[in-house]
Design a protein around this motif. Structure first.
Motif, mmCIF file in Angstrom:
data_model
loop_
_atom_site.group_PDB
_atom_site.id
_atom_site.type_symbol
_atom_site.label_atom_id
_atom_site.label_comp_id
_atom_site.label_asym_id
_atom_site.label_seq_id
_atom_site.Cartn_x
_atom_site.Cartn_y
_atom_site.Cartn_z
ATOM 1 N N LEU A 179 0.835 -1.220 0.000
ATOM 2 C CA LEU A 179 0.000 0.000 0.000
ATOM 3 C C LEU A 179 0.860 1.256 0.000
ATOM 4 C CD1 LEU A 179 -2.910 -0.410 2.604
ATOM 5 C CD2 LEU A 179 -3.073 -0.349 0.103
ATOM 6 N N GLN A 180 2.170 1.063 0.007
ATOM 7 C CA GLN A 180 3.125 2.185 0.100
ATOM 8 C C GLN A 180 2.815 3.082 1.301
ATOM 9 O OE1 GLN A 180 1.942 1.576 -3.389
ATOM 10 N NE2 GLN A 180 3.618 0.117 -3.192
ATOM 11 N N LEU A 181 2.372 2.483 2.395
ATOM 12 C CA LEU A 181 2.211 3.300 3.609
ATOM 13 C C LEU A 181 3.586 3.842 3.998
ATOM 14 C CD1 LEU A 181 -0.246 1.564 6.098
ATOM 15 C CD2 LEU A 181 -0.722 3.001 4.114
ATOM 16 N N ASP A 182 3.572 4.985 4.668
ATOM 17 C CA ASP A 182 4.842 5.640 5.012
ATOM 18 C C ASP A 182 4.848 5.972 6.511
ATOM 19 O OD1 ASP A 182 7.144 7.098 5.131
ATOM 20 O OD2 ASP A 182 6.336 8.849 4.057
ATOM 21 N N ASP A 189 -0.529 6.688 9.179
ATOM 22 C CA ASP A 189 -0.125 5.374 8.654
ATOM 23 C C ASP A 189 0.400 4.492 9.787
ATOM 24 O OD1 ASP A 189 -0.820 6.242 6.182
ATOM 25 O OD2 ASP A 189 1.199 6.173 5.289
ATOM 26 N N LYS A 190 1.111 5.118 10.707
ATOM 27 C CA LYS A 190 1.677 4.349 11.823
ATOM 28 C C LYS A 190 0.550 3.828 12.740
ATOM 29 C CE LYS A 190 5.922 4.775 14.463
ATOM 30 N NZ LYS A 190 7.046 5.621 14.798
ATOM 31 N N HIS A 191 -0.440 4.703 12.974
ATOM 32 C CA HIS A 191 -1.590 4.274 13.774
ATOM 33 C C HIS A 191 -2.322 3.117 13.089
ATOM 34 C CE1 HIS A 191 -1.966 6.900 17.262
ATOM 35 N NE2 HIS A 191 -1.520 7.895 16.516
ATOM 36 N N TYR A 192 -2.442 3.216 11.774
ATOM 37 C CA TYR A 192 -3.153 2.182 11.001
ATOM 38 C C TYR A 192 -2.454 0.828 11.199
ATOM 39 C CZ TYR A 192 -5.844 0.564 6.861
ATOM 40 O OH TYR A 192 -6.698 -0.072 6.004
ATOM 41 N N ILE A 193 -1.116 0.825 11.064
ATOM 42 C CA ILE A 193 -0.355 -0.419 11.253
ATOM 43 C C ILE A 193 -0.548 -0.923 12.688
ATOM 44 C CG2 ILE A 193 1.991 -1.391 11.367
ATOM 45 C CD1 ILE A 193 2.735 0.550 9.051
ATOM 46 N N HIS A 194 -0.508 0.011 13.646
ATOM 47 C CA HIS A 194 -0.712 -0.371 15.055
ATOM 48 C C HIS A 194 -2.052 -1.084 15.233
ATOM 49 C CE1 HIS A 194 -2.643 0.579 18.987
ATOM 50 N NE2 HIS A 194 -1.487 0.124 19.456
ATOM 51 N N ASN A 195 -3.115 -0.490 14.694
ATOM 52 C CA ASN A 195 -4.453 -1.049 14.913
ATOM 53 C C ASN A 195 -4.592 -2.431 14.268
ATOM 54 O OD1 ASN A 195 -4.748 1.466 16.000
ATOM 55 N ND2 ASN A 195 -6.273 2.206 14.513
ATOM 56 N N VAL A 196 -4.057 -2.560 13.044
ATOM 57 C CA VAL A 196 -4.155 -3.861 12.361
ATOM 58 C C VAL A 196 -3.337 -4.901 13.139
ATOM 59 C CG1 VAL A 196 -3.744 -5.126 10.210
ATOM 60 C CG2 VAL A 196 -4.490 -2.738 10.106
ATOM 61 N N VAL A 214 2.479 -4.980 21.518
ATOM 62 C CA VAL A 214 2.327 -4.462 20.142
ATOM 63 C C VAL A 214 2.573 -2.953 20.149
ATOM 64 C CG1 VAL A 214 0.650 -4.040 18.290
ATOM 65 C CG2 VAL A 214 0.778 -6.297 19.371
ATOM 66 N N SER A 215 2.077 -2.292 21.201
ATOM 67 C CA SER A 215 2.243 -0.845 21.276
ATOM 68 C C SER A 215 3.722 -0.462 21.301
ATOM 69 C CB SER A 215 1.512 -0.322 22.524
ATOM 70 O OG SER A 215 1.530 1.072 22.546
ATOM 71 N N SER A 216 4.542 -1.208 22.079
ATOM 72 C CA SER A 216 5.965 -0.834 22.116
ATOM 73 C C SER A 216 6.660 -1.259 20.831
ATOM 74 C CB SER A 216 6.663 -1.374 23.348
ATOM 75 O OG SER A 216 6.738 -2.762 23.286
ATOM 76 N N ALA A 217 6.142 -2.310 20.158
ATOM 77 C CA ALA A 217 6.716 -2.678 18.853
ATOM 78 C C ALA A 217 6.535 -1.521 17.868
ATOM 79 C CB ALA A 217 6.057 -3.948 18.323
ATOM 80 N N VAL A 218 5.448 -0.754 18.030
ATOM 81 C CA VAL A 218 5.182 0.366 17.110
ATOM 82 C C VAL A 218 5.833 1.661 17.598
ATOM 83 C CG1 VAL A 218 3.374 1.838 16.128
ATOM 84 C CG2 VAL A 218 3.016 -0.624 16.295
ATOM 85 N N TRP A 219 5.668 1.968 18.898
ATOM 86 C CA TRP A 219 6.058 3.313 19.376
ATOM 87 C C TRP A 219 7.373 3.349 20.145
ATOM 88 C CZ3 TRP A 219 3.065 6.319 16.697
ATOM 89 C CH2 TRP A 219 1.754 5.951 16.422
ATOM 90 N N GLY A 220 7.950 2.184 20.450
ATOM 91 C CA GLY A 220 9.167 2.166 21.266
ATOM 92 C C GLY A 220 8.811 2.270 22.744
ATOM 93 N N SER A 221 9.769 2.728 23.567
ATOM 94 C CA SER A 221 9.530 2.814 25.016
ATOM 95 C C SER A 221 8.467 3.872 25.308
ATOM 96 C CB SER A 221 10.811 3.251 25.734
ATOM 97 O OG SER A 221 11.844 2.356 25.465
ATOM 98 N N HIS A 222 7.578 3.590 26.221
ATOM 99 C CA HIS A 222 6.584 4.607 26.598
ATOM 100 C C HIS A 222 5.814 4.214 27.854
ATOM 101 C CE1 HIS A 222 4.313 1.842 23.949
ATOM 102 N NE2 HIS A 222 3.253 2.164 24.649
#
Ligand SMILES: Nc1ncnc2c1ncn2[C@@H]1O[C@H](COP(=O)(O)OP(=O)(O)OP(=O)(O)O)[C@@H](O)[C@H]1O
Ligand SMILES: C[C@@](O)(CCOP(=O)(O)O)CC(=O)O
Length: 497
Positions: A179-182, A189-196, A214-222
């Motif tokens: 989908l050429q998400l960026d 796009d990052k939120h979309y990947i997170h939700n899926v 999954v959240s830390s896989a997407v956003w890192g430490s938090h």
């Protein structure tokens, strides 16, 4: 051949285990330097049906193949038996691919078609127990993506969250490739990947956890506040047509993923500068789902006692996050003073840190106080988690873990504090230290390796998490990352060698 590579870090839930299952409380989650990588490449031609081949080349005989067919609003994946493969199903891989292809189909209405895809998934060595080197007891072979003489069924995982990092990097790589998400430049796009990825991971696990992994896989430490489980209501129980699934998972359209009352919340978290979190794998292992179910039963059956303990623990967790943030600010204000306090603390066991009030200049007492606070708070969190476990009848910090943590804390110099990550039990250990040189960490790791009453293996130096430090800042890739072609070539060589 053009390859898309997306990688995601593993996780350590430093504080907030069990509490984070409830949106009222937070979890402090650190992303590890160890990462999971998905490579996707495709033939140029698109067909009316397609074959997807997935290889996990670190393992013996782990390959899966799927024939993909589609109708108007549906995707179907049929497993193809691969000769000699160790298993014909991998529900995490299959679910992630189906979810990703469904949203691709829905995002490409009308002329949807799919090329054949070749996918490779590999995790950094520390996701899996590595064989010990006979002479040194060390588990490091020095080779990236070392081949294991194991299958996925027999391999021992170390607790870094292989399934969440794998699913997130797989979903991300497919969405970026097709989908050429960026996600690097587009937050939506990052939120979309997170939700899926949250959807696919919950579906594959057969339950909705808090989703911190999954959240830390997407956003890192938090600092993580979970999404409301309502975000996935009815989405997990039936197989929705692609367009309906997409509209439930894509943000920005008034979905629950975006509403303040139901969305996940991510606040910044960083370890104090010039500190290092060391990790160890404990071989005994625990069954997390049954621990969670017992703790939840206790919360239901003893609501008053539970809420008192939870409130106390929650304020300690919040306080620890504030202490970390305070130390980060101190470092930014005066890095030299901060470094000199750290140098003094490295020479003492933390029970003697208060003695430094007499040797450190009064102007820097605030920094010293921050470290003393961090040590006291980690200790209080450990005690409080252990007490919650005892009240619930669950070994969250079993005595064997208490013994080894106490012994390291008192006998090694510069230890801020430690604990049992996530759900606790007999799975793993962490220790946060100001002793960041290899020699001083070796002292801690030697204690772990020599421990007799449990088999404890330090993870390699590649799995350590460091607080921000000018010399390392560029080396850290937080969260989900799309690799450039130069990186891809190097990573591909590591797989081939
Ligand atoms: N390299 C890999 N290739 C393909 N699938 C993998 C790989 N690593 C893990 N998986 C998938 O993830 C599953 C493990 O998920 P599970 O939820 O049991 O562990 P986890 O809790 O994520 O592990 P950890 O102990 O690392 O936290 C495996 O059964 C497999 O389906
Ligand atoms: C107990 C829990 O809060 C944390 C489990 O963490 P871990 O898998 O033990 O790292 C469950 C969850 O948050 O999904």
């Amino acid at each position: 051949m053009q390859r898309t590579v997306v990688s995601c870090p593993g996780k350590v839930l430093l504080a907030g285990g069990y509490l984070v299952l409830d949106r009222a409380h937070q979890g402090l989650v650190l992303a590890t330097t160890s990462r999971f990588y998905t490579f996707v490449s495709s033939t140029a031609a698109a067909h009316s049906s397609a074959t997807i081949t997935v290889t996990a080349s670190q393992f013996e005989r782990e390959q899966w193949q799927y024939a993909v067919s589609w109708s108007d609003d549906h995707i179907s994946l049929q497993g193809i038996a691969v000769q000699g493969a160790s298993s014909d199903r991998n529900s995490f891989v299959e679910t992630a691919i189906r979810a990703a292809l469904q949203v691709v189909q829905a995002d490409r209405p009308g002329n949807w078609s799919l090329p054949d895809l070749q996918i490779h998934i590999v995790g950094d060595n520390d996701f899996y127990s590595q064989p010990r080197q006979a002479s040194s007891g060390s588990t490091s072979t020095g080779k990236k993506f070392a081949k294991l003489k194991e299958t996925l069924r027999t391999v021992h995982k170390t607790g870094l969250g292989s399934s969440a990092a794998m699913v997130t990097s797989l979903v991300g790589a497919i969405l970026v490739h097709l989908l050429q998400l960026d996600p690097t430049n587009s937050l939506s796009d990052k939120h979309y990947i997170h939700n899926v990825a949250q959807y696919a991971h919950s579906l594959a696990q057969g339950k909705i956890g808090s989703g911190f992994d999954v959240s830390s896989a997407v956003w890192g430490s938090h600092i993580y506040t979970r999404f409301d489980p309502a975000c996935l209501d009815n989405v997990l129980s039936e197989r929705l047509p692609s367009t309906q699934l997409r509209s439930r998972l894509k943000g920005g359209q008034g979905t629950l993923w975006d509403a303040p009352e139901t969305c996940a919340r991510v606040r910044p978290l960083a370890l104090p500068p010039l500190t290092c979190l060391c990790l160890a794998d404990v071989d005994t292992g625990s069954h997390t789902p049954s621990m969670v179910s017992k703790v939840l039963t206790w919360m239901r059956e003893s609501p008053e006692e539970a809420s008192e303990r939870i409130e106390q623990l929650d304020s300690l967790n919040e306080y620890l996050a504030n202490v970390f943030s305070h130390l980060n600010e101190s470092y930014e204000r005066s890095p030299r003073a901060y470094a000199s306090v750290v140098a003094a603390l490295r020479r003492l066991s933390s029970s003697r840190w208060h003695e430094s009030y007499t040797t450190i200049s009064a102007a820097d007492h605030d920094i010293l106080g921050g470290f003393i606070d961090a040590a006291a708070t980690t200790k209080a969190i450990r005690a409080s988690m252990k007490a919650m476990g005892q009240a619930a009848g669950v070994p969250i910090e079993p005595q064997e873990q208490t013994d080894i943590l106490d012994s390291c804390q008192t006998q090694c110099l510069g230890m801020i504090g430690g604990g049992v990550p996530g759900a606790g039990g007999y799975d793993a250990l962490w220790m946060l230290t100001v002793a960041t040189s290899d020699d001083s960490i070796a002292q801690l790791e030697a204690q772990w390796t020599a421990w007799r009453s449990m088999s404890v293996r330090p993870l390699s130096s590649a799995a350590r998490v460091y607080g921000p430090d000018q010399s390392r800042i560029d080396a850290v890739k937080e969260g989900l990352h799309v690799h450039d072609q130069q990186d891809v070539a190097q990573l591909w060589q590591a797989i081939l060698s």
